[in-house]
Every structure is written in C-alpha cells, then in structure tokens.
Design a protein around this motif. Structure first.
Motif, PDB file in Angstrom:
ATOM      1  N   SER A  72       0.835  -1.212   0.000  1.00 27.74           N
ATOM      2  CA  SER A  72       0.000   0.000   0.000  1.00 27.74           C
ATOM      3  C   SER A  72       0.865   1.256   0.000  1.00 27.74           C
ATOM      4  CB  SER A  72      -0.979   0.002   1.173  1.00 27.74           C
ATOM      5  OG  SER A  72      -0.286  -0.106   2.393  1.00 27.74           O
ATOM      6  N   GLU A  73       1.974   1.232   0.733  1.00 30.16           N
ATOM      7  CA  GLU A  73       2.865   2.399   0.770  1.00 30.16           C
ATOM      8  C   GLU A  73       3.479   2.665  -0.602  1.00 30.16           C
ATOM      9  OE1 GLU A  73       7.112   3.761   2.697  1.00 30.16           O
ATOM     10  OE2 GLU A  73       5.913   2.305   3.799  1.00 30.16           O
ATOM     11  N   ASN A  74       3.907   1.615  -1.282  1.00 30.47           N
ATOM     12  CA  ASN A  74       4.554   1.796  -2.579  1.00 30.47           C
ATOM     13  C   ASN A  74       3.558   2.082  -3.698  1.00 30.47           C
ATOM     14  OD1 ASN A  74       7.054   1.514  -1.471  1.00 30.47           O
ATOM     15  ND2 ASN A  74       7.183  -0.668  -1.900  1.00 30.47           N
ATOM     16  N   ALA A  75       2.291   1.809  -3.449  1.00 36.00           N
ATOM     17  CA  ALA A  75       1.260   2.122  -4.439  1.00 36.00           C
ATOM     18  C   ALA A  75       0.875   3.601  -4.389  1.00 36.00           C
ATOM     19  CB  ALA A  75       0.026   1.251  -4.216  1.00 36.00           C
ATOM     20  N   GLU A  76       1.172   4.260  -3.273  1.00 35.57           N
ATOM     21  CA  GLU A  76       0.847   5.681  -3.145  1.00 35.57           C
ATOM     22  C   GLU A  76       1.769   6.513  -4.027  1.00 35.57           C
ATOM     23  OE1 GLU A  76       0.731   7.263   0.824  1.00 35.57           O
ATOM     24  OE2 GLU A  76      -0.208   5.421   1.582  1.00 35.57           O
ATOM     25  N   GLU A  77       1.189   7.465  -4.722  1.00 32.23           N
ATOM     26  CA  GLU A  77       1.983   8.347  -5.568  1.00 32.23           C
ATOM     27  C   GLU A  77       2.792   9.299  -4.680  1.00 32.23           C
ATOM     28  OE1 GLU A  77       1.366  11.980  -8.787  1.00 32.23           O
ATOM     29  OE2 GLU A  77      -0.381  10.967  -7.948  1.00 32.23           O
ATOM     30  N   PRO A  78       4.102   9.343  -4.857  1.00 34.68           N
ATOM     31  CA  PRO A  78       4.896  10.253  -4.033  1.00 34.68           C
ATOM     32  C   PRO A  78       4.781  11.701  -4.522  1.00 34.68           C
ATOM     33  CG  PRO A  78       6.323   9.061  -5.542  1.00 34.68           C
ATOM     34  CD  PRO A  78       4.928   8.531  -5.745  1.00 34.68           C
ATOM     35  N   PHE A  79       5.015  12.633  -3.619  1.00 36.48           N
ATOM     36  CA  PHE A  79       5.148  14.040  -3.989  1.00 36.48           C
ATOM     37  C   PHE A  79       6.599  14.274  -4.384  1.00 36.48           C
ATOM     38  CE2 PHE A  79       1.303  14.166  -1.581  1.00 36.48           C
ATOM     39  CZ  PHE A  79       0.593  15.249  -2.056  1.00 36.48           C
ATOM     40  N   PHE A  80       6.808  15.130  -5.359  1.00 36.33           N
ATOM     41  CA  PHE A  80       8.135  15.557  -5.773  1.00 36.33           C
ATOM     42  C   PHE A  80       8.177  17.070  -5.682  1.00 36.33           C
ATOM     43  CE2 PHE A  80       7.495  11.504  -7.894  1.00 36.33           C
ATOM     44  CZ  PHE A  80       8.701  10.867  -7.711  1.00 36.33           C
ATOM     45  N   TYR A  81       9.379  17.634  -5.727  1.00 39.73           N
ATOM     46  CA  TYR A  81       9.476  19.093  -5.779  1.00 39.73           C
ATOM     47  C   TYR A  81      10.145  19.504  -7.082  1.00 39.73           C
ATOM     48  CZ  TYR A  81      14.495  19.262  -4.980  1.00 39.73           C
ATOM     49  OH  TYR A  81      15.849  19.131  -5.124  1.00 39.73           O
ATOM     50  N   ARG A  82       9.916  20.749  -7.458  1.00 39.24           N
ATOM     51  CA  ARG A  82      10.584  21.355  -8.603  1.00 39.24           C
ATOM     52  C   ARG A  82      11.024  22.748  -8.180  1.00 39.24           C
ATOM     53  NH1 ARG A  82       9.656  24.856 -12.793  1.00 39.24           N
ATOM     54  NH2 ARG A  82       7.490  25.300 -12.281  1.00 39.24           N
ATOM     55  N   GLN A  83      12.192  23.166  -8.658  1.00 36.01           N
ATOM     56  CA  GLN A  83      12.675  24.526  -8.398  1.00 36.01           C
ATOM     57  C   GLN A  83      12.939  25.188  -9.735  1.00 36.01           C
ATOM     58  OE1 GLN A  83      16.330  24.893  -6.049  1.00 36.01           O
ATOM     59  NE2 GLN A  83      15.546  26.810  -5.195  1.00 36.01           N
TER      60      GLN A  83
END
Length: 161
Positions: free
Chosen positions: A81-92
């Motif tokens: 379930s943890e790995n199925a969650e879409e992660p947040f990323f950052y952009r600068q």
C-alpha cells in the motif's frame, strides 16, 4: 529482428545489473515512478520477498528501461500500500521558486507553489536515466553521497548578514 517491446505494468519486478556479479531490485509503480529497494545481491532472492524489502528511494525513470528490456522483468507482485501511493516531488525554477508536483494538482498543471519546509526530504521532479540510477544505487549501498542527487538539491539563496 528487433527485440520484443515489453509493456510497462504496475507491480512488475525489475532486476538491475550493477556489474561485478551484483544486482538489485525495483518495482514498477504508477507511471513514471519506479520503487528501488535497499540491498545489493549476488544471488536471486524470492520474488515474494522483494516487495517487502526496505525502500531506498522512488524515482521517475525513463520508460525505455522497461520497454526495451534494459532492466529485465523477473516477475510481478502487488505493490505494498505504501509503494502504491503516488509520491510528492518538488521542482525549483530558475528564479529559485519551489513547487510541489503531484497528480492531485492536475487542475494547476500538476504543481503548486510550495515552501522550503514542504520540499525538504522530497525527491526532485526529474526523469532519471538508467546509468544515473545505477550510480545512485551503488553510492547508496556504500553510504556515500551521489553526484546526481547533489546536483538536484534545492538551491537555497544565501542570506547576507
């Protein structure tokens, strides 16, 4: 005859050759994310055990590593379930402004302005090439900094005293 193209399928387990008879494993998540597991192995381990390995990091990776068989698919298992969650990323951006990137911001071109605190600890929104991922996996296993990670770090403006 050209090699057969492989379809990208969520849950597929990839074997990543690190050279020297060593390899590691990753698992395909929602496009374009791949979950990379901790550990370097000299022998194959059970496909059932791979999704339970600790996660080293999750990155966006060029699809051709799967479709052209650069990293072969060795099996498929459901994502945790943890790995199925879409992660947040950052952009600068070039001016130093930070943004959070995620599909929950689809109405805002998949990003929204963010603070430094919101971005600390996140991966940079970048599409990695396989050779850079392999460098990072080797460095991770050795516990040393990785030049690609360093080049993508948030650039914090220096303050004058």
């Amino acid at each position: 005859m050209a090699g057969k193209r492989v379809r990208r399928r969520i849950g597929d387990i990839l074997r990543i050759d690190l050279g020297g008879g060593q390899h590691c494993y990753a698992q395909v998540s929602g496009e374009p994310v791949i979950v990379f597991f901790d550990g370097i192995f000299a022998r194959a381990i059970s496909i059932d055990d791979i999704p339970m390995l600790p996660v080293a990091f999750r990155l966006c990776v060029s699809n051709y590593v799967i479709t052209k068989g650069v990293w072969p698919v060795v099996g498929s298992r459901p994502l945790t379930s943890e790995n199925a969650e879409e992660p947040f990323f950052y952009r600068q951006d070039d001016s130093g402004r930070l943004f959070l990137c995620h599909s929950s911001f689809a109405s805002q071109n998949y990003e929204r302005p963010a603070s430094l605190m919101e971005c600390i600890g996140l991966e940079c929104a970048a599409v990695w090439d396989p050779e850079h991922v392999i460098d990072r996996l080797r460095d991770h296993a050795l516990g040393q900094p990785n030049r690609w990670v360093e080049s993508l770090k948030i650039k914090v403006p220096s303050t004058s005293s």
